[in-house]
Design a protein around this motif. Structure first.
Motif, short mmCIF file in Angstrom:
data_model
loop_
_atom_site.label_atom_id
_atom_site.label_comp_id
_atom_site.label_asym_id
_atom_site.label_seq_id
_atom_site.Cartn_x
_atom_site.Cartn_y
_atom_site.Cartn_z
N VAL A 16 -57.55 31.95 23.52
CA VAL A 16 -57.37 31.42 22.17
C VAL A 16 -57.18 32.58 21.21
O VAL A 16 -57.86 33.60 21.30
CB VAL A 16 -58.57 30.54 21.74
N GLU A 17 -56.22 32.43 20.30
CA GLU A 17 -55.89 33.51 19.38
C GLU A 17 -56.46 33.28 17.98
O GLU A 17 -56.35 32.18 17.43
CB GLU A 17 -54.37 33.65 19.26
N ILE A 18 -57.05 34.33 17.43
CA ILE A 18 -57.36 34.37 16.01
C ILE A 18 -56.79 35.68 15.47
O ILE A 18 -56.50 36.60 16.24
CB ILE A 18 -58.88 34.28 15.72
N THR A 19 -56.62 35.76 14.16
CA THR A 19 -56.08 36.98 13.56
C THR A 19 -56.98 37.46 12.43
O THR A 19 -57.88 36.73 11.97
CB THR A 19 -54.67 36.75 12.99
N ASP A 20 -56.74 38.68 11.97
CA ASP A 20 -57.54 39.24 10.88
C ASP A 20 -57.33 38.50 9.57
O ASP A 20 -58.12 38.64 8.63
CB ASP A 20 -57.20 40.72 10.69
N SER A 21 -56.27 37.68 9.49
CA SER A 21 -56.00 36.91 8.27
C SER A 21 -56.88 35.68 8.15
O SER A 21 -56.83 34.98 7.13
CB SER A 21 -54.52 36.48 8.24
N GLY A 22 -57.65 35.41 9.17
CA GLY A 22 -58.52 34.24 9.13
C GLY A 22 -57.70 32.96 9.08
O GLY A 22 -56.75 32.78 9.84
N GLU A 41 -55.96 31.99 6.47
CA GLU A 41 -54.94 32.10 5.42
C GLU A 41 -53.55 31.66 5.87
O GLU A 41 -52.86 30.93 5.14
CB GLU A 41 -54.88 33.55 4.92
N ASN A 42 -53.13 32.07 7.04
CA ASN A 42 -51.77 31.77 7.48
C ASN A 42 -51.70 30.73 8.58
O ASN A 42 -50.65 30.56 9.21
CB ASN A 42 -51.10 33.07 7.96
N GLU A 43 -52.80 30.04 8.82
CA GLU A 43 -52.81 29.04 9.89
C GLU A 43 -52.27 27.70 9.40
O GLU A 43 -52.44 27.33 8.24
CB GLU A 43 -54.23 28.84 10.42
N PRO A 44 -51.63 26.92 10.29
CA PRO A 44 -51.18 25.58 9.93
C PRO A 44 -52.37 24.70 9.57
O PRO A 44 -53.48 24.90 10.08
CB PRO A 44 -50.51 25.08 11.21
N GLU A 45 -52.15 23.73 8.69
CA GLU A 45 -53.23 22.84 8.27
C GLU A 45 -53.85 22.12 9.47
O GLU A 45 -55.06 21.88 9.51
CB GLU A 45 -52.70 21.80 7.28
N CYS A 46 -53.03 21.81 10.47
CA CYS A 46 -53.53 21.08 11.63
C CYS A 46 -54.43 21.94 12.50
O CYS A 46 -55.15 21.42 13.36
CB CYS A 46 -52.37 20.52 12.44
N VAL A 47 -54.40 23.26 12.32
CA VAL A 47 -55.30 24.15 13.04
C VAL A 47 -56.55 24.42 12.21
O VAL A 47 -57.66 24.50 12.74
CB VAL A 47 -54.59 25.47 13.40
N LYS A 48 -56.36 24.52 10.90
CA LYS A 48 -57.49 24.82 10.00
C LYS A 48 -58.63 23.83 10.14
O LYS A 48 -59.80 24.19 10.05
CB LYS A 48 -57.01 24.84 8.54
N ALA A 77 -44.61 30.07 19.48
CA ALA A 77 -44.47 28.62 19.40
C ALA A 77 -44.70 28.07 17.99
O ALA A 77 -44.02 27.15 17.55
CB ALA A 77 -45.42 27.94 20.39
N TRP A 78 -45.67 28.67 17.28
CA TRP A 78 -45.98 28.18 15.94
C TRP A 78 -45.16 28.87 14.86
O TRP A 78 -45.40 28.66 13.67
CB TRP A 78 -47.48 28.34 15.66
N GLY A 79 -44.17 29.67 15.27
CA GLY A 79 -43.33 30.35 14.30
C GLY A 79 -41.94 29.78 14.17
O GLY A 79 -41.12 30.29 13.41
N VAL A 80 -41.64 28.70 14.91
CA VAL A 80 -40.30 28.11 14.87
C VAL A 80 -40.30 26.85 14.01
O VAL A 80 -41.35 26.24 13.77
CB VAL A 80 -39.79 27.80 16.29
N LEU A 130 -52.96 30.95 23.43
CA LEU A 130 -52.60 29.78 22.65
C LEU A 130 -53.40 29.71 21.36
O LEU A 130 -54.28 30.53 21.12
CB LEU A 130 -52.81 28.51 23.48
N LYS A 131 -53.09 28.72 20.53
CA LYS A 131 -53.73 28.60 19.22
C LYS A 131 -54.45 27.27 19.02
O LYS A 131 -55.61 27.23 18.62
CB LYS A 131 -52.67 28.77 18.12
N HIS A 132 -53.77 26.15 19.27
CA HIS A 132 -54.33 24.83 18.97
C HIS A 132 -55.29 24.37 20.07
O HIS A 132 -54.96 24.45 21.26
CB HIS A 132 -53.20 23.81 18.81
N PRO A 133 -56.47 23.89 19.71
CA PRO A 133 -57.45 23.44 20.71
C PRO A 133 -56.91 22.38 21.66
O PRO A 133 -57.29 22.36 22.84
CB PRO A 133 -58.60 22.90 19.87
#
Length: 313
Positions: free
Chosen positions: A51-57, A59-66, A252-255, A296-299
């Motif tokens: 599972v991926e997280i970034t230093d941006s917390g 801030e830049n994640e899709p609402e469906c991930v937040k 995947a989440w950048g397209v 990956l990112k989304h649970p």
């Protein structure tokens, strides 16, 4: 006439590489058959899901991930939550903010954040840079020191900075070195050779041979993986017998299929479902092509791919 099945087992095998330590450690690679060909020979180490997280917390994640990180106030809080998602084998921390062309966060700030994550999470760690070769030379060298004793995977050394990253991660602090090349079997092989000539143990190298979202030049990525696995197993090429890890989330989440809102593209349907579909399709395809681990990112994507792996193994 009775049919006699012929085994597709190879005499050569992919290196087994441990990441992490203690009860939570994972092993990548070790197989001597094509992906998921368990009917030809037992596959001891199933592909792993991170599972991926970034230093941006957030801030830049899709609402469906937040929504899955509700109540998390810091990146460390996110790391703890991410580590609890079903199907997660390891945690990937990507230091996007270090990019001089972006937020240009200092190395000190990012390494301090990494140290907090190391103290809070006991899962195996994959530490990723900011994709700026010069900055990553400094950032990943410091990261290797910060995760001393955790047997982390430092992703990634490139042709432009392999000496600095390889020397720090692979030699000074005995971490696992990620070797990143751009969808070309010859470049992948060359970088592995350069790292081993530097003194890095070939059995402490994991490759990222390139990635893309499904439908976006994706055939280049999977065909490269196919060729790498064929050379490693069928031809016994020791310079390509390193396991493969593929960062899927950021691609995947950048397209547009994952990012376009329902207001802008109502005919495309639910945005969250689109993003999950793109992530799952991409991850499933790279695993079938020879990747030994995906990030990956989304649970829901993580749970889906983890379940798929268990069913196929």
């Amino acid at each position: 006439m009775a049919f006699t099945a012929k085994s597709g087992k190879f005499s050569a095998s992919i290196n087994s590489v441990e990441v992490g330590c203690g009860d939570k450690k994972i092993v990548l690679g070790g197989e001597n058959v094509l992906p998921f060909y368990t009917f030809d020979a037992p596959v001891e180490n199933a592909p792993k899901v991170g599972v991926e997280i970034t230093d941006s917390g957030l801030e830049n994640e899709p609402e469906c991930v937040k929504k899955y990180y509700e109540g998390c106030e810091t990146v460390v809080d996110m790391a703890k939550r991410a580590a609890s998602f079903e199907g997660v084998d390891f945690l990937s921390f990507r230091m996007d903010g270090g990019d001089p062309n972006g937020a240009n966060k200092s190395t000190e700030e990012l390494i301090a954040m990494l140290k907090e994550i190391v103290a809070a999470v006991d899962l195996p760690l994959v530490v990723c840079g900011c994709k700026h070769a010069e900055k990553d030379a400094e950032l990943l060298s410091k990261a290797a020191e910060a995760v001393d004793g955790r047997n982390a995977l430092i992703l990634a050394a490139k042709e432009e900075n392999y000496k600095q990253v390889g020397a720090a991660a692979g030699l000074a602090y005995k971490q696992v070195v990620g070797a990143e090349s751009a969808v070309d079997i010859n470049l992948a092989k060359q970088l592995n050779v350069l790292l081993t000539q530097l003194g890095v143990d070939g059995k402490s190298i994991v490759m990222n041979v390139g990635s893309a979202a499904a439908g976006y030049g994706f055939e280049y990525a999977v065909s490269t993986m196919d060729r790498v696995k064929a050379a490693a197993l069928a031809q016994g090429d020791a310079t390509l017998q390193m396991p493969i890890i593929t960062p899927v989330a950021s691609e995947a989440w950048g397209v547009k299929e994952a990012m376009a809102s329902e207001a802008d593209m109502p005919e495309w349907g639910n945005q969250e479902e689109r993003g999950i579909d793109m992530e799952v399709e991409t991850a499933a395809a790279v695993l079938a092509s020879g990747s030994d681990a995906v990030i990956l990112k989304h649970p829901v994507s993580i749970k889906t791919i983890s379940t798929m792996i268990k069913e196929l193994m």
